[in-house]
Structures are given as structure tokens and as C-alpha cells.
Design a protein around this motif. Structure first.
Motif, PDB file in Angstrom:
ATOM      1  N   UNK A 471       0.827  -1.209   0.000  1.00 59.36           N
ATOM      2  CA  UNK A 471       0.000   0.000   0.000  1.00 59.36           C
ATOM      3  C   UNK A 471       0.862   1.260   0.000  1.00 59.36           C
ATOM      4  N   UNK A 472       1.935   1.262   0.784  1.00 57.76           N
ATOM      5  CA  UNK A 472       2.818   2.428   0.817  1.00 57.76           C
ATOM      6  C   UNK A 472       3.498   2.641  -0.530  1.00 57.76           C
ATOM      7  N   UNK A 473       3.912   1.564  -1.149  1.00 56.11           N
ATOM      8  CA  UNK A 473       4.545   1.675  -2.470  1.00 56.11           C
ATOM      9  C   UNK A 473       3.550   2.214  -3.482  1.00 56.11           C
ATOM     10  N   UNK A 474       2.318   1.784  -3.386  1.00 58.31           N
ATOM     11  CA  UNK A 474       1.274   2.292  -4.276  1.00 58.31           C
ATOM     12  C   UNK A 474       1.088   3.796  -4.099  1.00 58.31           C
ATOM     13  N   UNK A 475       1.124   4.287  -2.858  1.00 58.71           N
ATOM     14  CA  UNK A 475       0.937   5.705  -2.600  1.00 58.71           C
ATOM     15  C   UNK A 475       2.051   6.527  -3.246  1.00 58.71           C
ATOM     16  N   UNK A 476       3.293   6.089  -3.087  1.00 62.51           N
ATOM     17  CA  UNK A 476       4.411   6.804  -3.696  1.00 62.51           C
ATOM     18  C   UNK A 476       4.328   6.742  -5.224  1.00 62.51           C
ATOM     19  N   UNK A 477       3.850   5.620  -5.768  1.00 63.29           N
ATOM     20  CA  UNK A 477       3.702   5.496  -7.217  1.00 63.29           C
ATOM     21  C   UNK A 477       2.684   6.503  -7.743  1.00 63.29           C
ATOM     22  N   UNK A 478       1.657   6.783  -6.961  1.00 63.72           N
ATOM     23  CA  UNK A 478       0.650   7.764  -7.376  1.00 63.72           C
ATOM     24  C   UNK A 478       1.232   9.168  -7.405  1.00 63.72           C
ATOM     25  N   UNK A 479       2.161   9.479  -6.511  1.00 64.85           N
ATOM     26  CA  UNK A 479       2.859  10.766  -6.567  1.00 64.85           C
ATOM     27  C   UNK A 479       3.719  10.821  -7.817  1.00 64.85           C
ATOM     28  N   UNK A 480       4.423   9.715  -8.110  1.00 62.57           N
ATOM     29  CA  UNK A 480       5.239   9.654  -9.321  1.00 62.57           C
ATOM     30  C   UNK A 480       4.401   9.863 -10.578  1.00 62.57           C
ATOM     31  N   UNK A 481       3.132   9.438 -10.529  1.00 56.59           N
ATOM     32  CA  UNK A 481       2.221   9.593 -11.673  1.00 56.59           C
ATOM     33  C   UNK A 481       1.531  10.954 -11.662  1.00 56.59           C
ATOM     34  N   UNK A 482       2.125  11.945 -10.996  1.00 56.85           N
ATOM     35  CA  UNK A 482       1.591  13.305 -10.914  1.00 56.85           C
ATOM     36  C   UNK A 482       0.194  13.342 -10.322  1.00 56.85           C
ATOM     37  N   UNK A 483      -0.001  12.546  -9.277  1.00 54.89           N
ATOM     38  CA  UNK A 483      -1.252  12.595  -8.539  1.00 54.89           C
ATOM     39  C   UNK A 483      -2.350  11.714  -9.075  1.00 54.89           C
ATOM     40  N   UNK A 484      -2.063  10.903 -10.108  1.00 61.57           N
ATOM     41  CA  UNK A 484      -3.074   9.983 -10.640  1.00 61.57           C
ATOM     42  C   UNK A 484      -3.026   8.675  -9.859  1.00 61.57           C
ATOM     43  N   UNK A 485      -4.186   8.069  -9.614  1.00 64.40           N
ATOM     44  CA  UNK A 485      -4.257   6.838  -8.846  1.00 64.40           C
ATOM     45  C   UNK A 485      -3.557   5.700  -9.585  1.00 64.40           C
ATOM     46  N   UNK A 486      -2.777   4.919  -8.869  1.00 66.72           N
ATOM     47  CA  UNK A 486      -2.093   3.750  -9.416  1.00 66.72           C
ATOM     48  C   UNK A 486      -2.587   2.524  -8.657  1.00 66.72           C
ATOM     49  N   UNK A 487      -3.053   1.524  -9.379  1.00 66.16           N
ATOM     50  CA  UNK A 487      -3.573   0.303  -8.770  1.00 66.16           C
ATOM     51  C   UNK A 487      -2.650  -0.864  -9.091  1.00 66.16           C
ATOM     52  N   UNK A 488      -1.985  -1.454  -8.085  1.00 61.96           N
ATOM     53  CA  UNK A 488      -1.079  -2.574  -8.349  1.00 61.96           C
ATOM     54  C   UNK A 488      -1.822  -3.774  -8.942  1.00 61.96           C
ATOM     55  N   UNK A 489      -1.209  -4.432  -9.906  1.00 56.87           N
ATOM     56  CA  UNK A 489      -1.787  -5.655 -10.470  1.00 56.87           C
ATOM     57  C   UNK A 489      -0.662  -6.574 -10.925  1.00 56.87           C
TER      58      UNK A 489
END
Length: 713
Positions: A471-489
Motif C-alpha cells: 500500500x505504501x509503495x502504491x501511494x508513492x507510485x501515485x505521486x510519481x504519476x503526478x497525482x493519478x491513482x495507481x492500482x497494483x496488479x
């Protein structure tokens, strides 16, 4: 005398009659037992014959038995299409009786059922010996199943050791023997019996353990395979090579004793058998354990063999495993999750050794993230109007009786928000959390994908709430995506063995979590933490943004960051939650991050971060306008400190009069009275007499003239 003699004769006859009567009674009971026993045996035989007859009639045909699979086979493929693991049964190619090497048949019969060709499904000699051994000794009655009985159990029954199951097994074995030939039964058995490692049948076992089809088996290899049936998990070469070799030597000895091979053949060196090496199977199972249960939701119920195409990168998985095992402190476990920019899991390591413990610390374990949680505190502050350049004060603070301390106990005083984040100042995070609201910080964490329970006590700003690394990695990934939600799969598509696609992942809809300027500001802060702050050990020779995290007493170490579109999170700690000497997020976790990311991004172009703060209009007003206002809207103070009324624009003479032809907004053009001249040496009047009269009520403004009639009227 005559009478006395007659009495003796009568007594003698009586004694004879009495002695003859007793043997007759035993004989009658013995006769009854034989008759009733025979009748019961005959009745039992009749019932057994009827049971076997009905069982034989209900058995599937030979072709149906050949087509029957015991369970589903799942082949898991990596990002590049290569097979990373095979789960469930693997059946290989079906071999007809004449295609099966004779040495394989002899090896199996020698070790499993030496009288196979002479019994009728149940071996009376073996059964009688086992019963007598059980009656006279302490050993359990076992080892009585013939090859036919084993086939019946594998195809129709379970492995429960009960009398009922053994009786059913015997009946079915007799039925099989009555319906099929010995060669057919042996063919079914050798193509269906389980040999360990997910391999069913000799061809699957041969390919798995020796990398060639069963038609090419030699004597030593056949002995190894035959020896696996007794205990597949114990003797499988993939589990214990020495155990498999020693068991094969036992098989060769039995074959020689029974005259099935010569002494020369039995002397083959089993140690020289070339066994197939399986690499990378250890840590991959952490990923498959997380991804494959999702098939229950993604797919309709199916038992046919399937192939699962995943996002896992084999090279990155190896690099991740090496990074964790080489950097985790002694006695500590490590976990790593790496996401591509769209949420695809590139690598996932849930611990140091899957065989030792399969507990997945990347997706299941709940641990405190320490200061990496400040991501949500600063996101909330940036959304509330802060910028990285804003000044904050690092000073002791107490909030609701809680007084946070910085690492080392030092306080730096006034500093920028960027520096406070880079050096992970706890007091500043506490002040920001208190200002924006701890509930707001919790809501931000929820927004970015934290699914666990979140505390709203003041200490929550320092990462007191337990989270999952994924979950924490997902949150940082969303920042990397300029604030767009990232869903791990992890699953891209699923196909049948013939290549038909039965599931394919759809691209999720875009969800914006925060505005671009908030994500850009957060990236700016994260980049500073790696360049000059606590995360310097995570540098990899190209732009990196990330944050360290260390909990009290060094129980948990965290580092999560991103570069070139890849986001990676690392956690280290002990399963028993004890302190780990020297464990800090900026040391071992950051070093493991750096070791992995140098490999992960090596084939990707260098990407600079977009940290330009394109702020909204409400944050773009210059300071003088923000404090003094716009002269077209309301009264303001000019540079000399004079009060200027609305609509007044300074003219070229600097006398405060509007430029000719201009009026204030919404005002009709009308004459104005100039201010009274000031006495010599005095400052000029700041406002006109019209304004003063209007403000003090000294005089009413003149009425506006009536509107002119429209043209043409």
C-alpha cells in the motif's frame, strides 16, 4: 457272584456311554461351525462377487480413464512469456504400453508389486503376511496395496487410512482386474501416479527431473522415478537429491534380487544422473501466492489447464532477491515491492527465504512505516496552500500533551519546508498535521490507497499506524504519476492451453487524487530528501525521489522511492518485532533500494522530475496585491502610504487624479472636486473633498443626470 458281575458290566457300559457322549457333542459343535462358517464365507463371496460385478459395470471405459485428470494445471508465465513456475498437476504426454521403456515397468513392479502378474488385484500372500505381522508385532498393517489398488485409490478414492476405504479399494481393484488387462492397468498407473513436484505420470516426471521425455529413460533414471512413489515429497530430487539417490539404490537392489536386471546393470552409478536445476523458484512463490488467488474472482469456474501471463520481470525478481538477502541485517527479514508506472508489479519479495517461511511480508505484514508516512502529512499541507519554499520553524512543540522529538534531539529553528522534509523534522510534521488536521492527513492516506486502520492521534504524523508495504509503495507510485491513482496488479491475461484468451485486464479509468501542483511540490520534497537529506544512500546516479522511515528502537526500517517510472518500496525488521541493531531507513533499506534500482532502470532513459509549481490563481497573487488589494476593487494604500479610493488611477502628474477619459468600475463620469491646497510646508491632502464628504456624510453627492434617450427617439 452272578449279580455282582452283572452290576460291573452295567457300570462299565454306563462309563463307556458317558465317555462316548462327550466326543459326540464336540463333533456336533465343530460340524456346526464348519457349516455356518462355510455358509458365511459363501455368502461373503457372493456379496463380494456382486459388488465386484456392479463396480465393474459402473467403471468408466478405458478411453475415459485415459482422459481423466485429477486436478487443474496452472502454468505461470513472466513478463517476457517465459515459464516461471508450474502449479498443480502436470501430466506430460500419454505413453502407450509399447512406448513405455521396459526398464521403467520392471523398476516399478520390483518396488511396488513384485507379484503383479500373478495376483487378481489383491495380493493374498502380501495381505496375509501384513495381517500376521500386525497381530504379532507392534507395526501398523500397511504396505498391502498392489499396483491395481493404488490405481483404484488414485483415480476413484482418497488417501484416508480407514477400513472402509481399504475395502472399497479392494473391490475396485478386483473390478479393474476383471475389466482390463494387466498391460492396460500398468499403462494407466504409470501415466497417472504422482511422483512429486506436481508431476503426474512418468513422462511429466522425466521432463521435470531430467529434462527429457520418458521414452529416453535409462536404468538409473527409471530407478529414481520408481522410488518416488512411496513418498514423493520426501524423495523428489527437487526437495532432497541425496534422499532420491539413496532410494534409487534400494530400487536397483530389489530389481537385481528379483532377477529383473543383471548385477552389472544394478551397479550403475546413480550419483552421476544429470538432474534438472530449477532456479528462481524460491522468491517467485511470494508473487504467485499473492496473484493466483485472484483467479477465483477474475475467472468463471474452470478445471481445464490454464496459462497465467503476469507482470513479473524475471531479471528484476532476481535482483530484488539479491538486494534483500545481501543487505538485510543479521536476524532481520526483508521485503521489496516494485511497481511500473501503470501499477504492474515488476518484482515482489516477501522474505529472505520462501522455503524457510512463506509468510508474505510485502503484501500481508502490518508494520509501522515511520517517517515515510510524512508523505501524507506534506501532501495535505501542500494541498492546503503550502509550497516547498515556505518558511517553517523547527522548535519544541507540545500538542495535546504529546511532545515529539527530532532524531538526535536537535532543533534547527527557521527553515524552508523543503529542508524540514529532507531532514525529516518531526516537530515540523507535528505542527503541519495539527494545522491541517490529523483527520485530513488520515483522509489523504485513504485517498492514496492505505487500506488499514489509521489513528488520528497527534503521533500519527510520525507513522504510528501499521500499514502494508504494498500500500505504501502504491501511494508513492501515485505521486510519481503526478497525482493519478495507481492500482497494483500482477495478472495481465489468462489463456487456455490451446491459447484461447479467457481473461484480459482492462485499463482502469483515470482517477486524479491531487492537483498537478501538489504532486509536483511533493516530488520536489522527495527529491530533496534523497539529494541532501536522510535518503542519500538511495542515490543511483540519476534523479531519485523518496523517503526514509525508522520506527522507535529501530524495529522497522523503510525506504520508498521512484525513478524513471519505477517505484520501489523496501521494509526490513524482525518478525517478532524486536529491535534490530543499527537498522535505519536511511541505511540498509535505502541501500537495498539503490542496489535493486540500479539494475531496474538500467535500460530506461533518464527522466527529470517535473517540479515546476504551476500554482492556482489563488496562490499566484504578488505579495503587494495580496496585502494591499487591487485599486479597481476597493480602497488601498499607495506606496507613499496614502489612502486611495476605488476607481482612482494615478495620473501622469502624480496628483491622484484619474487619467482623462477613464472612470472607476461601474461609475458614471462626473466632475470631481480637487483637494484643498495644503498650507506651505505641509503634506498634501491624501483624499479628495468628494471622498471625505461622502465618507463623513458632510454632503450628498449630486444626483446623476437622467439617462439620455436611445438613439433614434
Amino acid at each position: 457272584m452272578a449279580k455282582r458281575g452283572s452290576r460291573r458290566k452295567a457300570a462299565k457300559k454306563a462309563r463307556k456311554a458317558a465317555s462316548g457322549k462327550q466326543p459326540g457333542k464336540f463333533a456336533r459343535w465343530a460340524k456346526r461351525i464348519v457349516i455356518w462358517g462355510g455358509a458365511l464365507a459363501l455368502l461373503g463371496a457372493l456379496f463380494l462377487g456382486l459388488a465386484v460385478m456392479f463396480a465393474a459395470r459402473s467403471l468408466p471405459s478405458y478411453s475415459q480413464l485415459k482422459a481423466t485428470q485429477n486436478a487443474q494445471t496452472i502454468v505461470v508465465r513472466a513478463r517476457d512469456g517465459s515459464v516461471i513456475v508450474e502449479l498443480g498437476p502436470s501430466f506430460g504426454q500419454w505413453l502407450n504400453s509399447d512406448e513405455i521403456p521396459g526398464i521403467m515397468k520392471e523398476a516399478m513392479i520390483s518396488v511396488e508389486d513384485r507379484r503383479y502378474y500373478s495376483h487378481f488385484g489383491v495380493d493374498p500372500i502380501r495381505l496375509t503376511g501384513a495381517i500376521l505381522e500386525g497381530m504379532t508385532g507392534e507395526k501398523r498393517i500397511g504396505g498391502t496395496s498392489t499396483i491395481t489398488q493404488q490405481l483404484a485409490r488414485n483415480v476413484f478414492l482418497n488417501s484416508n487410512r480407514t477400513l472402509d476405504r481399504k475395502l472399497r479399494e479392494a473391490v475396485l481393484a478386483l473390478a479393474l482386474e476383471s475389466k482390463f488387462s494387466k498391460e492396460q492397468i500398468l499403462e494407466l498407473y504409470l501415466n497417472k501416479v504422482y511422483f512429486g513436484g506436481g508431476a503426474y505420470g512418468i513422462d511429466s516426471a522425466s521432463r521435470k527431473f531430467f529434462s527429457h521425455p520418458a521414452t529416453e529413460l535409462n536404468t538409473a533414471e527409471a530407478a529414481i522415478i520408481a522410488g518416488l512413489v512411496k513418498a514423493p515429497s520426501r524423495y523428489a530430487p527437487t526437495a532432497d537429491v541425496d534422499a532420491a539417490v539413496n532410494r534409487a539404490k534400494v530400487v536397483l537392489r530389489l530389481m537385481r534380487e528379483q532377477g529383473r536386471i543383471t548385477a552389472e546393470q544394478a551397479s550403475v552409478n546413480v550419483d552421476t544422473v544429470d538432474l534438472r536445476q530449477e532456479s528462481g523458484q524460491n522468491s517467485v512463490r511470494y508473487f504467485t501466492d499473492w496473484a493466483l488467488p485472484q483467479l477465483d474472482i477474475l475467472l468463471p469456474e474452470t478445471f481445464e489447464p490454464i496459462e497465467v501471463w503476469t507482470t513479473l520481470d524475471v531479471g528484476m525478481q532476481r535482483a530484488a532477491t539479491a538486494a534483500i538477502t545481501s543487505n538485510a541485517p543479521s536476524g532481520a527479514q526483508g521485503a521489496l515491492v516494485s511497481l511500473d508506472r501503470d501499477g504492474a508489479i515488476l518484482a515482489l519479495v516477501g522474505g529472505n527465504d520462501y522455503v524457510e517461511t512463506n509468510f508474505n511480508r510485502a503484501t500481508t505484514a502490518l508494520r509501522q512505516p515511520g517517517s515515510s508516512w510524512k508523505l501524507f502529512v506534506y501532501l495535505a499541507a501542500l494541498e492546503a496552500g503550502y509550497t516547498p519554499e515556505d518558511r517553517v520553524v523547527d522548535t519544541p512543540v507540545t500538542i495535546d500533551g504529546w511532545s515529539p522529538r527530532n532524531s538526535g534531539g536537535n532543533y534547527a529553528g527557521e527553515m524552508s519546508l523543503r529542508s524540514a522534509f529532507a531532514y525529516s523534522k518531526n516537530t515540523v510534521a507535528a505542527q503541519l498535521g495539527n494545522e491541517v488536521g490529523f483527520g485530513t492527513v488520515a483522509s489523504m492516506a485513504r485517498r492514496f490507497g492505505i487500506t488499514t486502520e489509521i489513528s488520528t492521534f497527534p503521533a500519527m504524523v510520525l507513522g504510528s499506524s501499521e500499514v502494508r508495504l504494498l500500500d505504501m509503495t502504491r501511494a508513492f507510485a501515485s505521486v510519481s504519476a503526478m497525482g493519478a491513482s495507481v492500482e497494483p496488479y500482477g495478472i495481465v491475461k489468462v489463456t487456455t492451453a490451446e491459447g484461447e484468451t479467457i481473461y484480459e485486464r482492462d485499463k482502469p479509468r483515470d482517477v486524479k487524487l491531487v492537483p498537478d501542483y501538489v504532486a509536483a511540490g511533493m516530488t520536489d520534497l522527495l527529491q530533496s530528501a534523497v539529494q541532501t537529506g536522510t535518503g542519500r544512500a538511495a542515490q543511483i546516479g540519476r534523479p531519485v525521489a523518496g523517503k526514509t522511515g525508522t520506527t522507535s528502537s529501530n524495529k522497522d526500517g523503510y525506504f520508498v522511492g521512484f525513478s524513471s517510472g519505477i517505484t520501489t518500496g523496501v521494509w526490513m525488521g524482525r518478525d517478532d518485532n524486536k529491535a534490530v541493531s543499527g537498522l535505519q531507513g536511511g541505511r540498509a533499506p535505502a541501500q537495498a533500494f539503490s542496489a535493486f534500482m540500479r539494475f531496474a532502470v538500467k535500460d530506461r532513459p533518464v527522466e527529470k522530475f517535473d517540479t515546476d509549481l504551476k500554482l492556482p490563481e489563488w496562490q499566484l497573487e504578488p505579495d503587494d496585491e495580496f496585502y494591499f488589494g487591487d485599486p479597481d476593487d476597493y480602497y488601498y494604500i499607495d506606496e507613499q502610504g496614502n489612502l486611495i479610493e476605488p476607481g482612482r488611477v494615478e495620473g501622469p502628474r502624480g496628483d491622484g487624479f484619474p487619467i482623462e477619459g477613464e472612470t472607476g468600475p461601474g461609475e458614471a463620469e462626473r466632475p470631481r472636486r480637487p483637494p484643498e491646497p495644503a498650507p506651505d510646508g505641509a503634506a498634501p491632502q491624501a483624499a479628495s473633498d468628494d471622498f471625505l464628504d461622502q465618507a463623513t456624510g458632510g454632503s450628498e453627492p449630486p444626483e446623476s443626470p437622467p439617462p439620455a434617450p436611445p438613439p433614434g427617439q
